[in-house]
Design an enzyme around this catalytic site. Sequence first.
Site, PDB file in Angstrom:
ATOM      1  N   HIS A  53       0.889  -1.076  -0.253  1.00  0.00           N
ATOM      2  CA  HIS A  53      -0.057  -0.015  -0.012  1.00  0.00           C
ATOM      3  C   HIS A  53       0.855   1.280  -0.021  1.00  0.00           C
ATOM      4  CE1 HIS A  53      -3.350   2.682   0.662  1.00  0.00           C
ATOM      5  NE2 HIS A  53      -2.580   3.070   1.868  1.00  0.00           N
ATOM      6  N   THR A  94       3.905   8.147   2.841  1.00  0.00           N
ATOM      7  CA  THR A  94       4.064   9.174   4.080  1.00  0.00           C
ATOM      8  C   THR A  94       4.734   8.344   5.151  1.00  0.00           C
ATOM      9  OG1 THR A  94       2.049   7.726   5.033  1.00  0.00           O
ATOM     10  CG2 THR A  94       1.373   9.489   3.722  1.00  0.00           C
ATOM     11  N   PRO A  95       5.552   9.383   6.165  1.00  0.00           N
ATOM     12  CA  PRO A  95       6.426   8.755   7.121  1.00  0.00           C
ATOM     13  C   PRO A  95       5.667   7.788   7.849  1.00  0.00           C
ATOM     14  CG  PRO A  95       6.527  11.480   6.793  1.00  0.00           C
ATOM     15  CD  PRO A  95       5.199  10.806   5.967  1.00  0.00           C
ATOM     16  N   LYS A 139       2.862   3.259  -6.409  1.00  0.00           N
ATOM     17  CA  LYS A 139       2.572   4.311  -5.970  1.00  0.00           C
ATOM     18  C   LYS A 139       3.567   5.545  -6.368  1.00  0.00           C
ATOM     19  CE  LYS A 139      -1.466   3.829  -2.752  1.00  0.00           C
ATOM     20  NZ  LYS A 139      -1.145   2.484  -2.490  1.00  0.00           N
TER      21      LYS A 139
END
Lengths: 288, 405
Positions: free
Chosen positions: B297, B301-302, B329
């Site tokens: 997924h 993001t961090p 992505k």
Amino acid sequence: MHADVAAYGCVQAAPDQFPALRQKPGPGIGQSLPNNFLKHADEQTVVALAAVLQAIEQFRMSEICFDGWGVAAAPFFLGRATLVQALQRYAAEGAWGLSPHFIPHRSQHAISGTISQALKIHGPNFGAGGGPGAAAEALLAGAVLLEGSRLPGVWVVLTGWDPEYVPDPEGRPTCETTCQAVALALVAPRPGWPGTKLSVLPCSRNERQDEQPAKTSPLSPTLQTVQQALRASAAETIPLLWELEGGGRIELASGGLNGCAPPTAFASRIAGRPRTLQQAGAGTEKKR
Amino acid sequence: MNHQTRVWITGVGAVTSLGHAYQSVADNLLAGRSGIRRVSRFDVSQHASQIGAQVDDIPCPPGWDAEEFGRLYRMEQIILASCCTALHDAGWWDRRQSVRFGIVLGQGAEWLTIWDSDMTRGGQRLLRSEARAEPLVKQACRKLQLTGPAISVAAACASGNYALAQARRWLELGWVDVCLAGACDAGVTGLGLAGFGNLRALSRRNDEPEAASRPFDKGRDGFVLGEGGAMFVLESAASARQRSARVYAEVAGCGASSDAHNMVIPSPDPEPAIAAMRQALNNAQVEPAEVDYINAHATSTPVGDIAETRVLEAVLGEAVHRVPVSSTKSMTGHCLTAAAAVEALACLIAMERRALPPTINLDEPDPECNLCHVPNSARPHRVKVAVSNSFGFGGSNTCLVLKAV
């Protein structure tokens, strides 16, 4: 596919009732949720949770652990009024004018996600439908989820405004309207269950459409007709049927003695008919 | 049919920033090309994040009136183009009315998208009664002349996996003979950029659009909005064999769970996501060590990429350092509601091309994300079992297992 309707709750609220309802959406765990839990939630999410909490209370399910349950929730034009305001602010203030809560709480998963969070449900949660036909979509998807995933239960929740919330350019309703929700707790069918039963029956390859039994509603189920059917199911001796677009039908049937009777596994006494929001006491604690 | 019924994918249709034909999407993914650039469809000068993987020209399906197609909202175009391509690809187009053909569409905010699109064109639908409006999935069903049930499901970024799971079950139950399933989104809009931007979820690497989406990299600073869709034709193995159909893969396992933690933030407890992955693997009767590829997924993001790493470590055990993991992505951006479907397509491509699509921009892997990465370049690899994770707002965790046939 067949399921027992182990519990159900029906709630409606006018716009002026929401400040209180957001604070305390209902009895039981609704009393212990953090005060800001529903702060950014859409009104449909608030009544949806209130209907679930009412069902739990009325059908004596407060001792049940919902950990493994699932949720399928069907909003109806979710976030419409907020979108009017969001577009205005976006036009006036630019990108920074849009609340960061807009997308998470106005997307079609918002109701099921909030219910899963409130009830600590770790099973699947998703939205179904979102506009006309949403009730049928949620009942179909919820029944498939219950049967296919072998979950202990599935909450199917339908919400919407009645009459339709058509916003004015400020986002206010152009007519008097109430926000409504019905929540059904579906569990696998058990022998001897005297309460309401739900069947979702596909159109088999060879079945002719004109072989539908009598008493079939010509329209798809809606939030309103499902509420009426649940309330009437105690008195009805024949099933209430709706045709499904694309074939098949949805059937709500009384088990016989009392369509409102709670399942023995979940209740120690017979519960009454659905109460109004005020009767249930949801959102009215400050007044009392 | 029953739980033992094998459900196969026999048709694919996609609209993505990397192309709209299977071959071009495959070529671009495996070449490590990025579909991300500065958003040009509307003014982004006021936005903190000004980049996206936008889809420009959505192809008019063969046989459709181009003018009429051009009048549709972008979301409608993406759905119809994806569905038509999938139906043609599967060889069902001419015979679609002879069977019970269902459709399950993953979408996230259908009405908000339509009203926003309409207002942008100067319309007033938002302020008028919509009681007789036709939902997108019903519209697709009518326009495609399908005769089976049609529903839409929404679980944010996990919607596509829910759609595939629901369609698979319909086939197992014998409710439909064939089913379209997948997800579409047209999320690169002003509201989309503003909403996710104000959540501080988006990358602000505006000067280097192609380098902005960098899952698992130490320098990641958020995801990049993407859009598009992928729809698949699903049917029973028996039906596919009877037609001598081209088979992409078997939909072998699905798992789903909820965090019950927060509407936006992933749960610090990895257990719910672990449960979804294990459920899918059990459902597919696959051991973790048998997995040949994981499409993560990982949005860039961090917090999210580390959370998923913990999940993969728990599920794969010792195999975590051998099972290749990538996040496409990095090239497609985060297609939101359509993400799971587009990433299922990436898994099919990995199987068919016997090559792993890379995570591009993975220059310095975050030590907190210590996985068997496929950094920057595709790698030859035989993929018989592919796993695709998709997690979403609302605490949704889903996992899809695809098996080569």
